[in-house]
Scaffold this active site. Structure first.
Site, PDB file in Angstrom:
ATOM      1  N   SER A 244      -7.491 -12.467  14.135  1.00 24.62           N
ATOM      2  CA  SER A 244      -8.172 -12.930  15.881  1.00 24.62           C
ATOM      3  C   SER A 244     -10.104 -12.740  15.107  1.00 24.62           C
ATOM      4  CB  SER A 244      -8.379 -12.238  16.541  1.00 24.62           C
ATOM      5  OG  SER A 244      -8.419 -11.177  16.760  1.00 24.62           O
ATOM      6  N   ASP A 245     -11.039 -12.924  15.212  1.00 21.34           N
ATOM      7  CA  ASP A 245     -12.368 -12.600  15.119  1.00 21.34           C
ATOM      8  C   ASP A 245     -11.989 -11.786  16.748  1.00 21.34           C
ATOM      9  OD1 ASP A 245     -14.849 -12.067  14.816  1.00 21.34           O
ATOM     10  OD2 ASP A 245     -15.131 -14.067  15.047  1.00 21.34           O
ATOM     11  N   TRP A 246     -13.133 -11.322  16.069  1.00 20.99           N
ATOM     12  CA  TRP A 246     -13.847  -9.364  16.607  1.00 20.99           C
ATOM     13  C   TRP A 246     -13.822  -9.500  18.163  1.00 20.99           C
ATOM     14  CZ3 TRP A 246     -12.062  -9.076  12.389  1.00 20.99           C
ATOM     15  CH2 TRP A 246     -12.122  -8.362  10.881  1.00 20.99           C
ATOM     16  N   GLY A 247     -12.839  -9.434  18.952  1.00 24.39           N
ATOM     17  CA  GLY A 247     -12.623  -9.792  20.135  1.00 24.39           C
ATOM     18  C   GLY A 247     -12.274 -11.458  20.877  1.00 24.39           C
TER      19      GLY A 247
END
Ligand code: BGC
Length: 694
Positions: A244-247
């Site tokens: 996932s992208d961060w968050g």
């Protein structure tokens, strides 16, 4: 569709080992492998010899180390690294072999720093010149992206580390990037936004994909099963890992359904991540079956075997900050510089110690590598243009510097302006290095206009007026408006964020030790009003952004709608001249896969110095039942020639080069008839052409 898987099958022995490890893992241990336990690391399972995964940005070098508690830099001295030219610069080389070597160097650095995955390259389409992260993306053209990202990924992955293409998909703006919903029509999606990702996975065998922050057609990318399961896995056969992208995860169950392997974030509440306690509770309550996460763990373990993460004896150990790595980024920087204008043949500069040189502009004397957002690198060193020039010229030259403008509002701009004009007037030569910096080319914000900041539009004409021997060097990672002074500027260079050895490369290019060979991977429009997203709307849109320009992005728009750009896609001059001649095209219709078009032509270096030319081939469909862009890039080759030398170049076009994406058929379609094949030095400097019938 039954697609072959993109990564090689593993041996039965490895599969057995994976199954064994899986059977030994407790639920808590499994969960700890699925989410961040530091900004860039997961947690390993020591008891079973399972190491943590270490990720790192990407794409301009290996990022500094982060502290687990504070989630901020440790600022130790062991994480200085080689800073690479930005990814747009790499694309500006139009040299797939160099992309491979640059990737290989990045892979060495990544492994040398003990990382497993490089969070790069960024391959989103440069849809609007305003996107803050354009400097981390390659181009406006899917063919150029595909041809450059595949060898770059192969180079990275040669070092027992994984590349990670990002951001999948349609992360083409930073404004409201965390939740904006992107609506793209099916044809533009297939013709522009997907090909780079598909090539990276199927041809480059990229082992990891990062899901974007934004929503795509009403669902967050990292929870979007249509995207992550139906397209990525079922249709494309991807069997690597999804990060996932961060968050970018907002719902445990949906992210699991989408098959996200790692949930990463930037806060230290690691147990509260969706894939930590919230997932545990749902497994314990029976709502989610433990099998679901077993599949994810299997894939993670597979990756560990592919990367030899449990076999340090046989794994590449990499190396960072080596002379070899520094030489490699120097070569990339050197071959990325684009000579936009050289009307008076002022370049290359003569070496004459009697002439005084004024270097003007903040960017001549500013460090850029450690800024811009997640791609920032703690460069071991960074040779600025001013340093590069002084190192190049040595002690017998008079090189004087004036800032000319300042990004610091507190500084007195009038005084800087006057000092610069005075210096320009009293020097024999002016080298102006201005442009943008990473307060504009940056993550998490887009620009709102294309104009140069800090009143450079006033300073540049004043300098050109004060001294006719002025070279304008624009340093940026994306296009800027030049119309206020471009006609006055007879000598103009596009220089990107060029990393550790950038200043060396620039000085050598200015003085002719290096013959420029970069070409623009993106159109430089005259003004913002001329860009497709302004004409058709929307950028950056509202809660939802509709890509109303459809397939008309970049030169596809400018050419089809007769909008004259300042500098067109593919433009770039050399210190020598090239002539194109003897075009021959042969169409063979006997192949079962469709027509094969063999194109042959000759290229001669007609000037007096050696140099490289990027020959570009564009295809136009003269008549079609659907609208088609005026031309599309379908092949290119970078060819180095000695003065007087001629080479014959062959390019082959398969059926795909003539197809469009047919929405009713949900497939690529070739409509027989007349096509125009054009070859030349840029998208608007086409030297050879021939009609063919398929
Ligand atoms: C960026 C990614 C980056 C990640 C980790 C995110 O904010 O969008 O490109 O890889 O942070 O630093």
């Amino acid at each position: 569709m039954n697609q072959q898987q993109t990564l090689e099958p593993l041996s039965p022995d490895v599969i057995n080992k994976i199954e064994h490890l899986l059977s030994e893992l407790t639920l808590d241990e499994k969960l700890s492998m699925l989410h961040g336990d530091n900004v860039y690391d997961t947690k390993g399972v020591k008891r079973l010899g399972i190491p943590p995964f270490h990720f790192s940005d990407g794409p301009m070098g290996v990022r500094g180390e982060f502290d687990r508690q504070t989630c901020s830099y440790t600022f130790n001295t062991d994480d200085f690294a080689t800073s690479f030219p930005c990814i747009t610069a790499l694309a500006a080389t139009w040299d797939p072999q160099l992309a491979y070597e640059t990737g290989n160097t990045l892979g060495r650095e990544v492994r040398g720093r003990g990382k497993d995955v490089s969070l790069s390259p960024g391959i989103n389409i440069q849809r609007s010149p305003l996107c803050g992260r354009n400097f981390e993306y390659m181009s406006e053209d899917p063919h150029l992206i595909s041809k450059m990202c595949v060898p770059f990924i192969e180079g990275i992955q040669k070092n027992d580390v994984s590349a990670c293409i990002k951001h999948f998909v349609a992360n083409n703006q930073e404004t409201r990037r965390m939740d904006v919903n992107v609506e793209i029509d099916e044809r533009a999606l297939h013709e522009l936004y997907l090909p780079g990702f598909q090539a990276a996975i199927q041809e480059g065998h990229c082992m990891a994909v990062m899901g974007a922050y934004n929503q795509f057609r009403g669902e967050f990318c990292c929870q979007n099963t249509a995207l992550m399961q139906d397209l990525l896995r079922s249709t494309w056969g991807f069997n690597g890992m999804v990060i996932s992208d961060w968050g970018a995860v907002h719902d445990t169950k949906k992210a699991l359904d989408a098959g996200i392997h790692f949930e990463m974030n930037v806060n230290n509440q690691y147990d509260d991540y969706y894939y930590a306690n919230p997932l545990k509770e749902r497994i314990l309550s029976g709502e989610i079956k433990e099998d679901t996460i077993d599949d994810l763990i299997r894939r993670i373990l597979e990756m560990m075997f592919r990367l030899k993460m449990m076999d340090p004896v046989h794994r590449s150990s990499g190396a960072y900050n080596t002379p070899e790595n520094r030489k490699s980024v120097y070569q990339t920087a050197r071959d990325s510089i684009v000579l936009l204008k050289n009307e008076k043949h002022l370049l290359p500069l003569a070496k004459d110690p009697h002439r005084t040189i004024a270097v003007i502009g903040e960017n001549a004397n500013r460090l850029h590598a450690f800024s811009g957002g997640s791609s920032e690198v703690r460069a071991l060193y960074e040779i600025t243009p001013l340093l590069g020039l002084k190192m190049y010229l040595g002690g017998n030259y008079q090189v004087n510097y004036a800032k000319g403008y300042s990004s610091d509002k507190e500084e007195n701009q009038t005084r800087l302006f006057e000092e610069a004009i005075y210096l320009a007037k009293h020097s024999d030569l002016v080298l102006y290095v201005g442009g943008l910096n990473h307060d504009f080319d940056m993550e998490s914000a887009d620009r709102t206009d294309l104009k140069l900041p800090f009143e450079q539009d006033k300073l540049i004409p004043a300098l050109l007026h004060a001294n006719p021997n002025t070279v304008i060097i624009n340093m940026s990672g994306s296009p800027v408006e030049m119309r206020n002074w471009v006609d006055q500027a007879h000598t103009l260079v596009q220089y990107w964020y060029s990393g550790t050895e950038g200043g060396t490369a620039l000085a050598e290019m200015l003085f002719g030790d290096v013959n420029p060979s970069g070409k623009l991977p993106v159109t430089f429009p005259k003004a913002l009003e001329d860009t497709p997203t302004v004409r058709f709307g929307e950028f950056p849109g509202d809660d939802t952004v509709h890509y109303r320009e459809g397939i008309y992005v970049g030169y596809r728009y400018y050419d089809t709608f007769n909008v004259e750009p300042e500098f067109c896609f593919g433009h770039g001059l050399s210190y020598t001249d090239f002539s194109y001649h003897d075009l021959r095209i042969n169409v063979s219709e006997n192949d079962p896969s469709g027509p094969i078009v063999n194109v042959t032509f000759s290229l001669t270096n007609t000037g007096s110095v050696a140099g490289a030319e990027v020959a570009q081939l564009y295809v136009s469909d003269s008549e079609c039942t659907v609208e088609r862009p005026k031309k599309e890039l379908k092949q290119f080759a970078k060819i180095f020639l000695q003065p007087g030398e001629t080479k014959e170049i062959s390019m082959q076009l398969s059926k795909e080069a003539f197809c469009f994406y047919s929405v009713p058929d949900s497939d690529w379609k070739l409509e027989s008839g007349d096509f125009l094949v054009q070859i030349g030095s840029s998208s608007r400097d086409l030297r050879l052409m021939q009609h063919i019938t398929l």
